[in-house]
Enzyme design. Structure first.
Site, PDB file in Angstrom:
ATOM      1  N   GLU A 272       0.889  -1.165   0.000  1.00 23.48           N
ATOM      2  CA  GLU A 272       0.000   0.000   0.000  1.00 23.48           C
ATOM      3  C   GLU A 272       0.928   1.217   0.000  1.00 23.48           C
ATOM      4  O   GLU A 272       1.501   1.564   1.032  1.00 23.48           O
ATOM      5  CB  GLU A 272      -0.874   0.013   1.262  1.00 23.48           C
ATOM      6  CG  GLU A 272      -1.818   1.193   1.271  1.00 23.48           C
ATOM      7  CD  GLU A 272      -2.240   1.673   2.663  1.00 23.48           C
ATOM      8  OE1 GLU A 272      -3.311   2.257   2.766  1.00 23.48           O
ATOM      9  OE2 GLU A 272      -1.493   1.480   3.635  1.00 23.48           O
ATOM     10  N   HIS A 333     -11.639  -0.410   1.655  1.00 21.28           N
ATOM     11  CA  HIS A 333     -12.291  -0.173   2.950  1.00 21.28           C
ATOM     12  C   HIS A 333     -11.934   1.206   3.512  1.00 21.28           C
ATOM     13  O   HIS A 333     -12.362   1.543   4.610  1.00 21.28           O
ATOM     14  CB  HIS A 333     -11.896  -1.278   3.935  1.00 21.28           C
ATOM     15  CG  HIS A 333     -10.434  -1.250   4.294  1.00 21.28           C
ATOM     16  ND1 HIS A 333      -9.452  -1.673   3.428  1.00 21.28           N
ATOM     17  CD2 HIS A 333      -9.791  -0.818   5.396  1.00 21.28           C
ATOM     18  CE1 HIS A 333      -8.271  -1.508   3.994  1.00 21.28           C
ATOM     19  NE2 HIS A 333      -8.443  -0.990   5.188  1.00 21.28           N
TER      20      HIS A 333
HETATM   21  C1  NOJ Z   1      -4.213   1.684   5.849  1.00 19.53           C
HETATM   22  C2  NOJ Z   1      -5.366   0.788   6.144  1.00 19.53           C
HETATM   23  O1  NOJ Z   1      -5.947   0.365   4.931  1.00 19.53           O
HETATM   24  C3  NOJ Z   1      -6.311   1.583   7.020  1.00 19.53           C
HETATM   25  O2  NOJ Z   1      -7.540   0.962   7.170  1.00 19.53           O
HETATM   26  C4  NOJ Z   1      -5.617   1.818   8.352  1.00 19.53           C
HETATM   27  O3  NOJ Z   1      -6.425   2.605   9.186  1.00 19.53           O
HETATM   28  C5  NOJ Z   1      -4.279   2.515   8.144  1.00 19.53           C
HETATM   29  N1  NOJ Z   1      -3.521   1.960   7.072  1.00 19.53           N
HETATM   30  C6  NOJ Z   1      -3.435   2.449   9.402  1.00 19.53           C
HETATM   31  O4  NOJ Z   1      -2.981   1.143   9.603  1.00 19.53           O
END
Ligand code: NOJ
Length: 535
Positions: A272, A333
């Site tokens: 990510e 999400h």
């Molecule tokens: C990215 C995740 O997808 C999200 O849901 C989360 O709150 C943050 N990172 C922190 O871990």
């Protein structure tokens, strides 16, 4: 094989279609209102039928759930809310039997404040775990050490009264950032990765991959836009140039190290890489050398408005910068669902499906968010129903993520087949037509169209054929070919004409009104098509 050069990032994921499971809201097997691992196992057949190859499961580790699992208190455990190791092993076994791979969510940027490392770390300035986190003295006037802000609102520093020092958290105070300049943290995660590989996972989605290492001098971040109190946390965060807290060069060193761990297991590293400006040049560095991440999510397509120039900028620039190794998602999400983003109602839904026609045929790895295949819009919840800390802990509520996180409607029984208990968050105003059961038996439903689209992809996409743009930046139809396949999306008004290259083209799939003539195709608004060269 001698003489054959293996491309750096190639693997079983080439040609795969991924599916994100937000575990809390997918399928609840035991009636406690929260989705769980056996719930997922029960739906693997559905996922295979849909045409999925790879499943990513959001965190299921022991956690106080301040951020619904992205606050991990034991990296090598399973929260009893989601099941047991037996359930996990069974899920992996079953998935593999059905030809599905499973990747899990690794959360290395921060742990939970309830993790024994942090509890120890905060117990004393001399504690042997103190250096696992970022502790700093206040400024001389007692303020936080610098101007860094949390993604979720407020300063990124919380004062620990007892020791008189601040600790860093780019998310909630319950999510202290780990110190990736400490070799012991690096070694801990080596062991965590090995642990899950030994349980046969097929790879990792790496949370906050852009954030791991920090500039240890911790200078103030430059301010880009003036900040005011009416801004949401996201707007405040985006008002800074994150020069010193995100996207530091050291991140790549960590991923290179992890490649050596995962490669012998043929496991995937999917990062990510959430950079606010979505600069594709910066995202591409995580994949381009072929020895760091295999794939990086590119988030611009999840924010792009329904407008041809913005779409061109998004896709052309990204594919110029990273032609093969990006990962594409319609929704997640963390963001509003695509039909809602594209205007809501039937039009929003149609646009989301048309957009998938473009997105799913690009080089790289497409990932469907659970419910995208049903055309589900986000749910609007009442204020008192909100659960996401981004919404509940901030005075300015514009960014809550709950609307995308409500449970999947499987059938029209009570609890929509998601649970026989009380769901942890309201299911919202779903109707029978939204359910998997209804859509699976209804020709032309969103689900059946998705299934067909994925089948066409599987049967016709020539993975080794590079992308060639069929239209140019001044066109309202965004179109490219890969070998004998053309994907085209009309973002303009009705009546757009796409001239076809030589050959006999057949219309294999379309959304909205699309008319194939001899050497051209005419598109109504919000339409898209896949054309295939007859052999
Ligand atoms: C990215 C995740 O997808 C999200 O849901 C989360 O709150 C943050 N990172 C922190 O871990």
């Amino acid at each position: 094989m001698e003489g054959v050069i293996k491309k750096g990032n190639a693997g079983w994921w080439d040609g795969s279609v991924g599916y994100e499971i937000y575990i809390r809201s997918f399928a609840d097997s035991d009636g406690d209102g929260v989705g769980d691992l056996p719930g997922i196992t029960g739906k693997l057949e559905y996922l295979s039928w849909l045409g999925i190859d790879l499943v990513w499961i959001t965190p299921f580790y022991p956690s106080p759930m301040a951020d619904f699992g992205y606050d991990v208190s034991d990296y090598c455990g399973i929260d009893s809310l989601f099941g047991s190791f037996e359930d996990f092993d069974q899920l992996i076994q079953e998935a593999h039997k059905q030809g599905l791979r499973v990747i899990i969510d690794l959360v290395p940027n921060h742990s939970s404040s309830a993790h024994p490392w942090f509890e120890s770390s905060r117990s004393s300035v001399d504690d042997e775990y103190r250096g696992y986190y970022h502790w700093r003295d206040p400024t001389t006037d007692g303020k936080p050490p610098n101007n860094w802000v949390s993604h979720f609102g407020g300063s990124a520093w919380t004062l620990d009264e007892e020791s008189g020092q601040y600790y860093l958290h780019l998310f909630l105070p319950e999510q202290p950032d780990l110190n990736w300049n400490n070799p012991r943290v690096i070694q801990e995660f080596d062991e965590i990765i090995k642990f899950w590989l030994s349980r046969d996972v097929d790879g990792f989605r790496i949370d906050v991959a852009q954030g791991l290492t920090k500039n240890m001098l911790m200078p103030d971040n430059p301010i880009r836009f003036q900040i005011n109190k009416n801004m949401s946390p996201r707007q405040v965060f985006a008002s800074f140039d994150h020069r010193y807290d995100l996207d530091q060069a050291g991140n790549l060193e960590i991923f290179r190290r992890w490649r050596n761990l995962v490669d012998p297991h043929d496991a995937l590293l999917l990062g990510e890489v959430y950079l606010r400006d979505n600069d594709p040049n910066r995202v591409s560095r995580y994949v381009s050398s072929g020895d760091a991440l295999h794939r990086a999510f590119y988030f611009a397509p999840m924010h792009v408005p329904w407008d041809p120039q913005s779409m061109w900028d998004t896709f052309r620039d990204a594919l110029d910068a990273a032609p093969e190794d990006l990962s594409w998602a319609l929704s997640s999400h963390d963001d509003p669902r695509a039909p809602t983003r594209f205007g809501g109602g039937e039009e929003g839904k149609q646009r989301a499906l048309a957009y998938s026609v473009l997105l799913f045929f690009l080089p790289g790895l497409p990932v469907i968010f659970q419910g995208d295949e049903l055309g589900l819009p986000s749910i609007e919840l009442e204020l008192e129903e909100l659960a996401d800390p981004v919404a509940t802990r901030n005075a300015v509520e514009t960014d809550g993520r709950d609307g995308a996180r409500t449970p999947i409607p499987w059938d029209s029984s009570s609890g929509f087949g998601f649970t026989h208990g009380t769901p942890w968050i309201p299911i919202g105003n779903r109707s029978e037509k939204d359910t998997v059961e209804y859509q699976q038996k209804t020709q032309g439903s969103w689900l059946m169209q998705y299934q067909t689209l994925l089948q066409i992809r599987k049967d016709n996409l020539e993975l080794d054929s590079p992308l060639r743009w069929v239209t140019a930046r001044d066109s309202d139809v965004i179109s490219f070919s890969r070998g004998g396949l053309i994907s085209a999306l009309n973002v303009g008004v009705s009546g757009q004409i796409l001239s076809l290259p030589n050959g006999q083209w057949e219309l294999a799939f379309h959304v909205g009104e699309v008319v194939l003539n001899d050497r051209s195709v005419v598109f109504a608004e919000n339409s898209a098509a896949i054309l295939i060269l007859a052999s």
